[in-house]
Write a protein that holds these residues in place. Structure first.
Motif, PDB file in Angstrom:
ATOM      1  N   ASP A 155      28.143   0.874 -32.395  1.00 29.12           N
ATOM      2  CA  ASP A 155      27.880   2.049 -31.579  1.00 29.12           C
ATOM      3  C   ASP A 155      26.629   2.731 -32.133  1.00 29.12           C
ATOM      4  OD1 ASP A 155      28.166   5.168 -31.210  1.00 29.12           O
ATOM      5  OD2 ASP A 155      29.394   4.244 -29.626  1.00 29.12           O
ATOM      6  N   PRO A 156      25.652   3.052 -31.296  1.00 33.79           N
ATOM      7  CA  PRO A 156      24.402   3.609 -31.819  1.00 33.79           C
ATOM      8  C   PRO A 156      24.566   4.960 -32.500  1.00 33.79           C
ATOM      9  CG  PRO A 156      24.467   3.747 -29.424  1.00 33.79           C
ATOM     10  CD  PRO A 156      25.629   2.885 -29.840  1.00 33.79           C
ATOM     11  N   VAL A 157      25.661   5.642 -32.235  1.00 31.69           N
ATOM     12  CA  VAL A 157      25.918   6.938 -32.873  1.00 31.69           C
ATOM     13  C   VAL A 157      26.879   6.787 -34.047  1.00 31.69           C
ATOM     14  CG1 VAL A 157      26.839   9.253 -32.550  1.00 31.69           C
ATOM     15  CG2 VAL A 157      25.457   8.202 -30.740  1.00 31.69           C
ATOM     16  N   LYS A 158      28.032   6.152 -33.822  1.00 32.54           N
ATOM     17  CA  LYS A 158      29.073   6.078 -34.839  1.00 32.54           C
ATOM     18  C   LYS A 158      28.752   5.091 -35.958  1.00 32.54           C
ATOM     19  CE  LYS A 158      32.725   7.252 -31.519  1.00 32.54           C
ATOM     20  NZ  LYS A 158      33.966   6.784 -30.857  1.00 32.54           N
ATOM     21  N   SER A 159      27.937   4.075 -35.661  1.00 33.91           N
ATOM     22  CA  SER A 159      27.698   3.012 -36.644  1.00 33.91           C
ATOM     23  C   SER A 159      26.495   3.257 -37.539  1.00 33.91           C
ATOM     24  CB  SER A 159      27.512   1.667 -35.928  1.00 33.91           C
ATOM     25  OG  SER A 159      28.638   1.351 -35.135  1.00 33.91           O
ATOM     26  N   PHE A 160      25.730   4.306 -37.277  1.00 30.96           N
ATOM     27  CA  PHE A 160      24.472   4.498 -38.009  1.00 30.96           C
ATOM     28  C   PHE A 160      24.229   5.958 -38.359  1.00 30.96           C
ATOM     29  CE2 PHE A 160      23.940   0.796 -35.251  1.00 30.96           C
ATOM     30  CZ  PHE A 160      23.527  -0.163 -36.170  1.00 30.96           C
ATOM     31  N   GLU A 161      23.433   6.119 -39.405  1.00 33.26           N
ATOM     32  CA  GLU A 161      22.860   7.415 -39.747  1.00 33.26           C
ATOM     33  C   GLU A 161      21.384   7.374 -39.358  1.00 33.26           C
ATOM     34  OE1 GLU A 161      24.704   9.751 -40.819  1.00 33.26           O
ATOM     35  OE2 GLU A 161      26.466   8.674 -41.584  1.00 33.26           O
ATOM     36  N   PRO A 162      20.921   8.288 -38.520  1.00 31.68           N
ATOM     37  CA  PRO A 162      19.486   8.313 -38.205  1.00 31.68           C
ATOM     38  C   PRO A 162      18.686   8.707 -39.442  1.00 31.68           C
ATOM     39  CG  PRO A 162      20.604  10.218 -37.250  1.00 31.68           C
ATOM     40  CD  PRO A 162      21.675   9.335 -37.816  1.00 31.68           C
ATOM     41  N   VAL A 163      17.613   7.970 -39.698  1.00 24.99           N
ATOM     42  CA  VAL A 163      16.748   8.277 -40.849  1.00 24.99           C
ATOM     43  C   VAL A 163      15.485   8.983 -40.383  1.00 24.99           C
ATOM     44  CG1 VAL A 163      15.371   7.305 -42.732  1.00 24.99           C
ATOM     45  CG2 VAL A 163      17.642   6.367 -42.224  1.00 24.99           C
ATOM     46  N   ALA A 164      14.764   8.367 -39.445  1.00 26.60           N
ATOM     47  CA  ALA A 164      13.528   8.990 -38.970  1.00 26.60           C
ATOM     48  C   ALA A 164      13.086   8.366 -37.657  1.00 26.60           C
ATOM     49  CB  ALA A 164      12.418   8.853 -40.008  1.00 26.60           C
ATOM     50  N   ALA A 165      12.596   9.203 -36.762  1.00 29.81           N
ATOM     51  CA  ALA A 165      11.875   8.713 -35.585  1.00 29.81           C
ATOM     52  C   ALA A 165      10.503   8.240 -36.055  1.00 29.81           C
ATOM     53  CB  ALA A 165      11.738   9.827 -34.550  1.00 29.81           C
ATOM     54  N   LEU A 166      10.074   7.086 -35.603  1.00 28.82           N
ATOM     55  CA  LEU A 166       8.849   6.486 -36.130  1.00 28.82           C
ATOM     56  C   LEU A 166       7.662   6.606 -35.185  1.00 28.82           C
ATOM     57  CD1 LEU A 166      10.383   3.208 -37.628  1.00 28.82           C
ATOM     58  CD2 LEU A 166       9.820   5.338 -38.835  1.00 28.82           C
ATOM     59  N   VAL A 167       7.776   5.989 -34.015  1.00 28.55           N
ATOM     60  CA  VAL A 167       6.629   5.831 -33.126  1.00 28.55           C
ATOM     61  C   VAL A 167       7.081   5.982 -31.685  1.00 28.55           C
ATOM     62  CG1 VAL A 167       4.844   4.205 -32.327  1.00 28.55           C
ATOM     63  CG2 VAL A 167       5.543   4.193 -34.713  1.00 28.55           C
ATOM     64  N   ASN A 168       6.234   6.581 -30.846  1.00 22.31           N
ATOM     65  CA  ASN A 168       6.430   6.378 -29.417  1.00 22.31           C
ATOM     66  C   ASN A 168       5.204   5.693 -28.843  1.00 22.31           C
ATOM     67  OD1 ASN A 168       4.501   8.312 -28.389  1.00 22.31           O
ATOM     68  ND2 ASN A 168       5.969   9.936 -28.752  1.00 22.31           N
ATOM     69  N   ALA A 169       5.448   4.869 -27.849  1.00 22.79           N
ATOM     70  CA  ALA A 169       4.388   4.068 -27.238  1.00 22.79           C
ATOM     71  C   ALA A 169       4.534   4.178 -25.723  1.00 22.79           C
ATOM     72  CB  ALA A 169       4.495   2.611 -27.685  1.00 22.79           C
ATOM     73  N   ASN A 170       3.587   4.842 -25.096  1.00 17.87           N
ATOM     74  CA  ASN A 170       3.678   5.074 -23.660  1.00 17.87           C
ATOM     75  C   ASN A 170       3.650   3.783 -22.855  1.00 17.87           C
ATOM     76  OD1 ASN A 170       1.574   7.927 -24.057  1.00 17.87           O
ATOM     77  ND2 ASN A 170       3.770   7.954 -23.674  1.00 17.87           N
ATOM     78  N   PHE A 171       4.511   3.702 -21.859  1.00 17.30           N
ATOM     79  CA  PHE A 171       4.485   2.637 -20.869  1.00 17.30           C
ATOM     80  C   PHE A 171       3.657   3.086 -19.664  1.00 17.30           C
ATOM     81  CE2 PHE A 171       8.505  -0.200 -21.526  1.00 17.30           C
ATOM     82  CZ  PHE A 171       7.888  -0.783 -22.626  1.00 17.30           C
ATOM     83  N   ALA A 172       3.002   2.135 -19.031  1.00 22.83           N
ATOM     84  CA  ALA A 172       2.199   2.427 -17.846  1.00 22.83           C
ATOM     85  C   ALA A 172       2.559   1.466 -16.724  1.00 22.83           C
ATOM     86  CB  ALA A 172       0.703   2.302 -18.168  1.00 22.83           C
ATOM     87  N   LEU A 173       2.568   1.968 -15.503  1.00 21.68           N
ATOM     88  CA  LEU A 173       2.759   1.132 -14.329  1.00 21.68           C
ATOM     89  C   LEU A 173       1.446   0.421 -14.042  1.00 21.68           C
ATOM     90  CD1 LEU A 173       4.362   0.136 -11.873  1.00 21.68           C
ATOM     91  CD2 LEU A 173       3.589   2.192 -10.650  1.00 21.68           C
ATOM     92  N   THR A 174       1.494  -0.889 -14.065  1.00 24.15           N
ATOM     93  CA  THR A 174       0.299  -1.718 -13.931  1.00 24.15           C
ATOM     94  C   THR A 174       0.508  -2.689 -12.773  1.00 24.15           C
ATOM     95  OG1 THR A 174       0.117  -1.593 -16.342  1.00 24.15           O
ATOM     96  CG2 THR A 174      -1.300  -3.188 -15.225  1.00 24.15           C
ATOM     97  N   VAL A 175      -0.499  -2.844 -11.921  1.00 22.38           N
ATOM     98  CA  VAL A 175      -0.374  -3.712 -10.746  1.00 22.38           C
ATOM     99  C   VAL A 175      -1.524  -4.701 -10.697  1.00 22.38           C
ATOM    100  CG1 VAL A 175       0.839  -1.925  -9.441  1.00 22.38           C
ATOM    101  CG2 VAL A 175      -1.648  -2.160  -9.204  1.00 22.38           C
ATOM    102  N   ASN A 176      -1.270  -5.835 -10.053  1.00 19.68           N
ATOM    103  CA  ASN A 176      -2.343  -6.789  -9.811  1.00 19.68           C
ATOM    104  C   ASN A 176      -3.308  -6.212  -8.784  1.00 19.68           C
ATOM    105  OD1 ASN A 176      -3.415  -9.259  -8.005  1.00 19.68           O
ATOM    106  ND2 ASN A 176      -3.184  -9.884 -10.137  1.00 19.68           N
ATOM    107  N   ALA A 177      -4.605  -6.379  -9.036  1.00 20.26           N
ATOM    108  CA  ALA A 177      -5.612  -5.808  -8.135  1.00 20.26           C
ATOM    109  C   ALA A 177      -5.492  -6.350  -6.718  1.00 20.26           C
ATOM    110  CB  ALA A 177      -7.008  -6.061  -8.698  1.00 20.26           C
ATOM    111  N   GLY A 178      -4.990  -7.574  -6.596  1.00 17.17           N
ATOM    112  CA  GLY A 178      -4.851  -8.180  -5.278  1.00 17.17           C
ATOM    113  C   GLY A 178      -3.827  -7.515  -4.389  1.00 17.17           C
ATOM    114  N   LEU A 179      -3.002  -6.639  -4.964  1.00 18.34           N
ATOM    115  CA  LEU A 179      -2.016  -5.922  -4.159  1.00 18.34           C
ATOM    116  C   LEU A 179      -2.692  -4.954  -3.205  1.00 18.34           C
ATOM    117  CD1 LEU A 179       1.051  -5.526  -3.719  1.00 18.34           C
ATOM    118  CD2 LEU A 179       0.975  -3.730  -5.475  1.00 18.34           C
TER     119      LEU A 179
END
Length: 329
Positions: A116-140
């Motif tokens: 369980d992500p809450v019960k099974s672990f102790e959070p130590v530190a948030a490290l990195v965020n990496a933005n996602f972008a919506l990307t399309v083929n130019a032919g669309l």
């Protein structure tokens, strides 16, 4: 598009991170030579973005402390094997987990998860965020987010999108966007990111989410277009790419993040010491510069920050997964 091009597009961020040399730190005030070695488990393949960042982090942690710290890849079952191994490890600070936000997605994807992500672990530190972008083929034939949404509404079966696989962050981000925009899109799951990126650039699929640095690199030759950025603010790597909120689609301001966890029951003082060491590394100018040039941002802060992120995102993705009827065995 050749395979070599796709690999270059996908892996450039991580390779650039590894190119950063460790700071020339004396470590005298922090030295812990003789202490028990630490194993940092990464539940993804060697060379993946979380793995490469973990190795950069660990190298600087070694320089600061003088302690033996190694990275071990334990791969399998969508990250569950390595994650479970840390959940079952001794709670003494010698086994740690560096993982992506899949840790909060998998409980809703798998019917019988043994951690369980809450019960099974102790959070130590948030490290990195990496933005996602919506990307399309130019032919669309679309140049803006509004045009993409209009095209999808006019022809619900026309536009397909790729992902590295069912239940991956790329897949779930598209499902979140699709619901908020009230459009229908056809999912084409791949076995890994590189073939999906190759087919997007080659026009075999119409759209996908990817990290902003990879998206902007692909866009340079005009084969793809970057339409919108997830997150609450624009990214310095691509300042001309507006966020979804700026373009009228709200509640998709989510990030692809990585964090460090310890097994549940790890003493608070041990977690505090690890958190301080991680934050020290994240503050190093060379580490921050390496991440910024790849469209990533250091997070850091106290363990409570990571706990809050886990609590919020677990609920968010559970709703998306249930609404899309996504399940894995």
């Amino acid at each position: 598009m050749t395979r070599s091009v796709s690999r270059r597009s996908v892996c450039s961020a991580g390779l650039a991170l590894l190119a950063v040399a460790p700071a020339a730190l004396s470590g005298a005030a922090h030295a812990q030579r003789g202490a028990a070695p630490i194993t940092v488990v990464v539940p993804y393949t060697a060379g993946s973005a979380p793995d490469l960042f973990a190795r950069l982090l660990v190298e600087h942690m070694r320089q600061l402390s003088g302690q033996t710290i190694i990275v071990e890849n334990r791969v399998g079952a969508s990250g569950n094997l390595g994650t479970l191994s840390v959940a079952r490890a001794a709670p003494d600070g010698t086994t740690l987990l560096v993982t992506a936000n899949t840790i909060v997605m998998n409980p809703s994807l798998f019917k019988s998860l043994q951690y369980d992500p809450v019960k099974s672990f102790e959070p130590v530190a948030a490290l990195v965020n990496a933005n996602f972008a919506l990307t399309v083929n130019a032919g669309l034939g679309v140049a803006t987010l509004a045009e993409f949404v209009a095209k999808a509404k006019a022809a619900p079966t026309l536009i397909n999108y790729g992902s590295p696989g069912i239940g991956t962050p790329h897949h779930l981000c598209m499902e979140l966007f699709r619901r908020k925009a009230d459009i229908a899109l056809q999912h084409v799951p791949y076995r890994g990111l590189a073939p999906a990126v190759a087919d997007l650039a080659g026009g075999h699929i119409s759209a996908m989410f990817m990290q902003i640095n990879a998206a902007t690199e692909l866009a340079r030759d005009g084969r793809v277009r970057v339409l919108a950025l997830m997150g609450s603010a624009r990214n310095p790597v691509a300042p001309s790419v507006a966020t979804f909120a700026e373009q009228g689609i709200t509640d998709v301001d989510v990030d692809n993040w990585w964090g460090m966890f310890a097994p549940a029951g790890t003493p608070a003082e041990v977690v505090k010491q690890l958190n301080a060491r991680v934050n020290e590394v994240l503050r190093l100018p060379e580490v921050q510069k390496a991440m910024e040039t790849q469209g990533q941002a250091a997070m850091g802060g106290p363990p409570e920050r990571l706990k809050e992120i886990v609590d919020t995102d677990r609920v968010r993705w559970a709703e998306v997964i249930k609404a899309a009827n996504i399940a894995l065995e």
